[in-house]
Design an enzyme around this catalytic site. Sequence first.
Site, PDB file in Angstrom:
ATOM      1  N   GLU A 161       0.793  -1.231   0.000  1.00 30.28           N
ATOM      2  CA  GLU A 161       0.000   0.000   0.000  1.00 30.28           C
ATOM      3  C   GLU A 161       0.831   1.290   0.000  1.00 30.28           C
ATOM      4  O   GLU A 161       0.860   2.015   1.003  1.00 30.28           O
ATOM      5  CB  GLU A 161      -0.978   0.002   1.175  1.00 30.28           C
ATOM      6  CG  GLU A 161      -1.979  -1.128   1.081  1.00 30.28           C
ATOM      7  CD  GLU A 161      -3.161  -0.979   2.030  1.00 30.28           C
ATOM      8  OE1 GLU A 161      -3.232   0.021   2.766  1.00 30.28           O
ATOM      9  OE2 GLU A 161      -4.022  -1.858   2.020  1.00 30.28           O
ATOM     10  N   GLU A 356      -5.039  -8.695   0.352  1.00 32.85           N
ATOM     11  CA  GLU A 356      -5.761  -8.450   1.610  1.00 32.85           C
ATOM     12  C   GLU A 356      -7.230  -8.224   1.315  1.00 32.85           C
ATOM     13  O   GLU A 356      -7.588  -7.512   0.371  1.00 32.85           O
ATOM     14  CB  GLU A 356      -5.260  -7.181   2.326  1.00 32.85           C
ATOM     15  CG  GLU A 356      -3.931  -7.325   2.987  1.00 32.85           C
ATOM     16  CD  GLU A 356      -3.488  -6.035   3.684  1.00 32.85           C
ATOM     17  OE1 GLU A 356      -4.339  -5.224   4.114  1.00 32.85           O
ATOM     18  OE2 GLU A 356      -2.267  -5.842   3.783  1.00 32.85           O
TER      19      GLU A 356
HETATM   20  C1  GBH Z   1      -4.580  -2.377   5.103  1.00 31.96           C
HETATM   21  O1  GBH Z   1      -4.886  -1.037   5.032  1.00 31.96           O
HETATM   22  C2  GBH Z   1      -3.204  -2.566   5.637  1.00 31.96           C
HETATM   23  O2  GBH Z   1      -2.338  -3.088   4.669  1.00 31.96           O
HETATM   24  C3  GBH Z   1      -3.173  -3.388   6.884  1.00 31.96           C
HETATM   25  O3  GBH Z   1      -1.944  -3.241   7.499  1.00 31.96           O
HETATM   26  C4  GBH Z   1      -4.331  -3.006   7.741  1.00 31.96           C
HETATM   27  O4  GBH Z   1      -4.268  -3.532   9.015  1.00 31.96           O
HETATM   28  C5  GBH Z   1      -5.578  -3.477   7.053  1.00 31.96           C
HETATM   29  O5  GBH Z   1      -5.592  -3.067   5.732  1.00 31.96           O
HETATM   30  C6  GBH Z   1      -6.868  -3.079   7.730  1.00 31.96           C
HETATM   31  O6  GBH Z   1      -7.006  -1.698   7.784  1.00 31.96           O
HETATM   32  O7  GBH Z   1      -9.309   6.307   2.098  1.00 31.96           O
HETATM   33  O8  GBH Z   1     -11.440   6.715   3.094  1.00 31.96           O
HETATM   34  O9  GBH Z   1     -10.799   4.478   2.597  1.00 31.96           O
HETATM   35  C7  GBH Z   1      -6.238  -0.802   4.729  1.00 31.96           C
HETATM   36  C8  GBH Z   1      -6.443   0.324   3.815  1.00 31.96           C
HETATM   37  C9  GBH Z   1      -6.042   2.573   4.154  1.00 31.96           C
HETATM   38  C10 GBH Z   1      -8.235   1.740   4.122  1.00 31.96           C
HETATM   39  C11 GBH Z   1      -6.516   3.878   4.679  1.00 31.96           C
HETATM   40  C12 GBH Z   1      -8.716   3.035   4.683  1.00 31.96           C
HETATM   41  C13 GBH Z   1      -8.264   5.383   4.800  1.00 31.96           C
HETATM   42  C14 GBH Z   1      -9.668   5.755   4.646  1.00 31.96           C
HETATM   43  N1  GBH Z   1      -6.890   1.489   4.493  1.00 31.96           N
HETATM   44  N2  GBH Z   1      -7.868   4.109   4.270  1.00 31.96           N
HETATM   45  S1  GBH Z   1     -10.323   5.813   3.013  1.00 31.96           S
END
Ligand code: GBH
Length: 449
Positions: A161, A356
């Site tokens: 990511e 994931e």
């Molecule tokens: C992943 O991130 C990670 O790789 C992992 O480490 C984490 O624990 C897991 O997933 C669960 O969160 O842009 O409005 O959607 C998840 C991706 C990144 C989704 C940040 C949400 C911010 C809000 N996330 N994102 S939005």
Amino acid sequence: MFNNDFIFGVSTASYQIEGSVDVDGRVKSIWDTFCENKNNILDGSDGKMVCDSYLKYREDVKALAELGVSSYRFSISWCRVIDEDNKPNLRGIKYYQNLCRELLDYNIKPCVTIYHWDMPEWISKLGGFLNDEIVDYFEYYTDVITKALSGLVNDFITINEPQCILHMGHDACAFAPGIKYTKKEMLKAIHNLLKCHGIAVKTIRKNIKDSTVGFAPCSRPMIPSDRNNIELEKKCYLKYFECKNEPEYANRVSIYSDPVFLGDYPKSYYEEFKGLIPNITKEDLELISQPIDYIYQNIYSGNYYSLDKNNNLVKNDFYFGFPEGNIDWLQVVPESLYYGPKYLYERYKKPIIISENGFCNNDVISLDGNVHDSERSDYIKRYLIELEMVSKIVDVRGYYVWSLFDNFEWSSGLKKRFGLIYIDYRNGDRIKKDSFYEYKNIIKNKGVL
Ligand code: GBH
């Protein structure tokens, strides 16, 4: 049913599960520092203990074997492998060799993420991804760890990511290191990160026989609310790959994946960011676009779109009470695992692996001592049904659930649970949730359909 060699796996990441932050010469990471400011983390927790996987890895591998996964995706902590003099730390390296040997004993293939966000603090202090020398540091780190894992691991993911590293870490600043970049700095950091990816691919190819390599961005696909409307789908596709100078620019798909798979940034990048663009050479682009084997992608949710009366694409609001997880961005949109892979395959034409996908729930231990997380099982099934449908038309090779167990959910701390295994943080006890057994069954049956 998926075909016989379809990969069913689970994913984790070092800082989120290992604990033991002060042992065997591990150096401080940006997440250790970030957690020292309790305001940065929802419940003021940190990664000091979490699942204690550094010490309990044998028990974890047994659980993986019981689950029946053919692959376990985990990440290496740069902080354990390289010391502050930029020299290998053999004690840290040994942990990952032991983990891999244990996995292989149970016939589980390790899938190794080189970088899942826990940069050594001392490298961050030198400027992190903004420092051009990051590429040399990343090359050296990758060289050390891949030499050490040669003969044990074939499958590698360079970076997890990139959007979160840069957008969350340096724009929204909700993730470590929480240092705000200007737009100009951001574009340079993105470019340096992509060069790190490229040099890692080269290094993996050099050190690992029969390697497979990928890159694991995340995305939130645009879903046509009418699945039969071709024009709507086409517009959703274009929106998904759009590269625009807008608030979420550092979060988009094409800015990272076009250079990797197509050898250059999208045309619109050069127009949108005129005057802000770093020096990009032909050699850089060649390095970044080293051929790789898979498109890995982390996909959890999406948004529905429709056409208004002028045929313009509009985002639909979720209706009140729309099904969602216990974290604000996690709406249950199973079609994300249909359209995400479809769009990615259409544009980049490489096999897809979902690195994931998973669900966050307010899990509790019930009176009977078990954890009944039917919402998580339901989520996994709905998403796998869509993935299986799309696998009839595009080349899908695997699926990893996030996550094996509850763990440190970054700025949401320990409050947010994503595991198939419950962790009782009072004593470290592990309880297999109902979804563990459901997923086990899915694996045995090679799918839901
Ligand atoms: C992943 O991130 C990670 O790789 C992992 O480490 C984490 O624990 C897991 O997933 C669960 O969160 O842009 O409005 O959607 C998840 C991706 C990144 C989704 C940040 C949400 C911010 C809000 N996330 N994102 S939005």
